[in-house]
Design a protein around this motif. Structure first.
Motif, PDB file in Angstrom:
ATOM      1  N   UNK A   1      39.741  24.735  22.653  1.00  0.00           N
ATOM      2  CA  UNK A   1      39.578  24.545  21.205  1.00  0.00           C
ATOM      3  C   UNK A   1      38.171  24.041  20.880  1.00  0.00           C
ATOM      4  N   UNK A   2      37.657  23.150  21.722  1.00  0.00           N
ATOM      5  CA  UNK A   2      36.313  22.630  21.500  1.00  0.00           C
ATOM      6  C   UNK A   2      35.248  23.705  21.652  1.00  0.00           C
ATOM      7  N   UNK A   3      35.417  24.569  22.633  1.00  0.00           N
ATOM      8  CA  UNK A   3      34.443  25.637  22.853  1.00  0.00           C
ATOM      9  C   UNK A   3      34.419  26.628  21.695  1.00  0.00           C
TER      10      UNK A   3
ATOM     11  N   UNK B   1      37.538  34.489  17.106  1.00  0.00           N
ATOM     12  CA  UNK B   1      37.374  33.614  18.265  1.00  0.00           C
ATOM     13  C   UNK B   1      38.185  34.183  19.430  1.00  0.00           C
ATOM     14  N   UNK B   2      37.584  35.056  20.261  1.00  0.00           N
ATOM     15  CA  UNK B   2      38.323  35.624  21.380  1.00  0.00           C
ATOM     16  C   UNK B   2      38.413  34.650  22.558  1.00  0.00           C
ATOM     17  N   UNK B   3      39.591  34.628  23.188  1.00  0.00           N
ATOM     18  CA  UNK B   3      39.808  33.879  24.423  1.00  0.00           C
ATOM     19  C   UNK B   3      40.403  34.862  25.427  1.00  0.00           C
ATOM     20  N   UNK B   4      39.758  35.024  26.571  1.00  0.00           N
ATOM     21  CA  UNK B   4      40.192  36.008  27.564  1.00  0.00           C
ATOM     22  C   UNK B   4      40.942  35.308  28.687  1.00  0.00           C
ATOM     23  N   UNK B   5      42.129  35.837  29.015  1.00  0.00           N
ATOM     24  CA  UNK B   5      42.872  35.422  30.211  1.00  0.00           C
ATOM     25  C   UNK B   5      42.994  36.659  31.088  1.00  0.00           C
ATOM     26  N   UNK B   6      42.596  36.561  32.341  1.00  0.00           N
ATOM     27  CA  UNK B   6      42.565  37.760  33.180  1.00  0.00           C
ATOM     28  C   UNK B   6      43.483  37.626  34.397  1.00  0.00           C
ATOM     29  N   UNK B   7      43.851  38.793  34.913  1.00  0.00           N
ATOM     30  CA  UNK B   7      44.566  38.857  36.181  1.00  0.00           C
ATOM     31  C   UNK B   7      43.605  39.238  37.282  1.00  0.00           C
ATOM     32  N   UNK B   8      44.152  39.887  38.309  1.00  0.00           N
ATOM     33  CA  UNK B   8      43.309  40.296  39.432  1.00  0.00           C
ATOM     34  C   UNK B   8      44.126  40.687  40.644  1.00  0.00           C
ATOM     35  N   UNK B   9      45.354  41.148  40.401  1.00  0.00           N
ATOM     36  CA  UNK B   9      46.234  41.533  41.504  1.00  0.00           C
ATOM     37  C   UNK B   9      45.627  42.538  42.460  1.00  0.00           C
ATOM     38  N   UNK B  10      45.064  43.652  41.960  1.00  0.00           N
ATOM     39  CA  UNK B  10      44.464  44.630  42.870  1.00  0.00           C
ATOM     40  C   UNK B  10      43.318  44.053  43.691  1.00  0.00           C
ATOM     41  N   UNK B  11      42.528  43.180  43.079  1.00  0.00           N
ATOM     42  CA  UNK B  11      41.409  42.573  43.806  1.00  0.00           C
ATOM     43  C   UNK B  11      41.909  41.618  44.896  1.00  0.00           C
ATOM     44  N   UNK B  12      42.989  40.881  44.592  1.00  0.00           N
ATOM     45  CA  UNK B  12      43.579  40.008  45.609  1.00  0.00           C
ATOM     46  C   UNK B  12      44.113  40.845  46.764  1.00  0.00           C
TER      47      UNK B  12
ATOM     48  N   UNK C   1      29.801  34.123  27.816  1.00  0.00           N
ATOM     49  CA  UNK C   1      31.089  33.944  28.463  1.00  0.00           C
ATOM     50  C   UNK C   1      31.033  32.729  29.359  1.00  0.00           C
ATOM     51  N   UNK C   2      32.112  31.954  29.375  1.00  0.00           N
ATOM     52  CA  UNK C   2      32.170  30.769  30.237  1.00  0.00           C
ATOM     53  C   UNK C   2      33.448  30.828  31.059  1.00  0.00           C
ATOM     54  N   UNK C   3      33.274  30.910  32.381  1.00  0.00           N
ATOM     55  CA  UNK C   3      34.395  31.082  33.285  1.00  0.00           C
ATOM     56  C   UNK C   3      35.101  29.775  33.605  1.00  0.00           C
ATOM     57  N   UNK C   4      36.420  29.775  33.462  1.00  0.00           N
ATOM     58  CA  UNK C   4      37.244  28.590  33.705  1.00  0.00           C
ATOM     59  C   UNK C   4      38.501  28.998  34.463  1.00  0.00           C
ATOM     60  N   UNK C   5      39.177  28.020  35.008  1.00  0.00           N
ATOM     61  CA  UNK C   5      40.535  28.254  35.511  1.00  0.00           C
ATOM     62  C   UNK C   5      41.433  27.174  34.936  1.00  0.00           C
ATOM     63  N   UNK C   6      42.732  27.338  35.154  1.00  0.00           N
ATOM     64  CA  UNK C   6      43.680  26.341  34.661  1.00  0.00           C
ATOM     65  C   UNK C   6      43.489  24.975  35.279  1.00  0.00           C
ATOM     66  N   UNK C   7      42.678  24.891  36.325  1.00  0.00           N
ATOM     67  CA  UNK C   7      42.414  23.596  36.973  1.00  0.00           C
ATOM     68  C   UNK C   7      41.360  22.786  36.215  1.00  0.00           C
ATOM     69  N   UNK C   8      40.583  23.446  35.370  1.00  0.00           N
ATOM     70  CA  UNK C   8      39.500  22.754  34.666  1.00  0.00           C
ATOM     71  C   UNK C   8      40.038  21.917  33.515  1.00  0.00           C
TER      72      UNK C   8
ATOM     73  N   UNK D   1      30.617  30.515  22.308  1.00  0.00           N
ATOM     74  CA  UNK D   1      31.239  30.570  23.631  1.00  0.00           C
ATOM     75  C   UNK D   1      32.447  31.491  23.611  1.00  0.00           C
ATOM     76  N   UNK D   2      32.653  32.218  24.696  1.00  0.00           N
ATOM     77  CA  UNK D   2      33.877  32.993  24.893  1.00  0.00           C
ATOM     78  C   UNK D   2      34.527  32.504  26.186  1.00  0.00           C
TER      79      UNK D   2
END
Length: 308
Positions: free
Chosen positions: A179-181, A65-76, A131-138, A189-190
């Motif tokens: 956990x539900x996903x 069950x993979x869960x991806x957390x990503x950054x994005x400093x260069x893109x910012x 893949x399902x995109x989320x943020x910590x606000x969701x 779902x990933x």
């Protein structure tokens, strides 16, 4: 049989042998959660992103069950440069004013997050892995508080507080949605999580992606957390990779100066994640193709493992 056919047959037998040798490790991770911190400059390269997504899909199809957390400093940074906004950093953390925060959320929760989720869905199309995109606000996933930092004046040696703006630290992770996903018996779902959180007063904050990955992994009691970075792992004083270490050994490397620069916060993140309930954290080179598969499904792995 011509030479091309012979080579193709040999590759087939080699692939079968590799799969058979991986069986014990596949069983170890069956239905276990693995949190993957994905970031760095390689995120902007389409071919690398597609390969990463394909490996994530393969993990899912192998029972992980993979869960991806990503950054994005260069893109910012690239978007801020386009907008003519100058970035300042304190101890590696971006000072985030209101305008910078708006750009950071747009890039992280928007472009970067959705691209990663999209490539996972494309790679997993035939097996309906999505893949399902989320943020910590969701769904109240990530509650944070404003980060406080102090800096010592080199002349007076007096410490003073540095205002980093809208930069936060996790105080609570509610893993119910994740956990539900991953526990769904009907869909594959990933979750792909952008490191944006919300304080108790409703204010949005940018959060270090390594820290978010550690907090999420701890809340899920993950079997492994993989910190994909741009080095092979943690090196000793001779420049040789350290394959495995305990928390006390990791702290000793920081204390005696063997670990320096950007490796210090990565070790600190790994230690905090293990203390929060992750079985082990691996620091490995995410630039190498299939590094995650080598780490999880072969005897010697691909990086440095940190455990209690």
């Amino acid at each position: 049989m011509d030479e091309i056919e012979r080579q193709s047959e040999e590759r087939g037998w080699a692939t079968a042998k590799t799969l058979a040798e991986a069986l014990p490790f596949i069983q170890i991770y069956d239905r276990e959660t693995v949190v993957i911190k994905y970031g760095g400059h390689a995120m902007g390269e389409t071919a690398v992103a597609k390969q990463f997504a394909a490996d994530v899909v393969l993990l899912k199809l192998m029972g992980v069950n993979p869960v991806v957390v990503h950054g994005g400093g260069p893109q910012i940074s690239a978007m801020l440069d386009k907008a003519g906004v100058k970035s300042n950093f304190v101890d590696g953390l971006r000072v985030t004013d209101r305008d910078t925060m708006a750009v950071a959320e747009m890039v992280l929760s928007g472009a970067v997050n959705k691209e990663i989720a999209h490539w996972i869905s494309v790679a997993g199309k035939e097996a309906d892995v999505r893949g399902i995109g989320l943020s910590g606000k969701d769904a109240g996933l990530l509650t944070v508080e404003k980060t406080t930092r102090t800096k010592r004046d080199p002349d007076s040696l007096i410490e003073h507080e540095v205002d980093l703006g809208f930069v936060g630290e996790p105080t609570k992770v509610d893993p119910k949605l994740i956990a539900g996903l991953i526990a769904s018996e009907t869909d594959d779902w990933v979750p792909v999580i952008a490191p944006i959180g919300v304080a108790e007063d409703g204010q949005t904050y940018n959060v270090n992606a390594d820290t978010v990955a550690g907090a999420v992994a701890g809340s899920l009691h993950a079997k492994r957390m993989l910190l994909l970075t741009d080095v092979k792992g943690v090196m000793d004083r001779n420049g040789d990779i350290i394959r495995q270490m305990t928390l006390s050994e990791a702290q000793a490397l920081i204390d005696d100066g063997t670990a320096s620069g950007g490796m210090i916060p990565k070790l600190q993140t790994a230690m905090a994640a293990v203390q929060a309930g992750v079985e082990a954290v691996v620091i490995l080179d995410g630039r190498r193709p299939h590094a995650m598969l080598v780490e999880l499904f072969t005897e010697y792995g691909a990086g440095t493992l940190v455990k209690a």
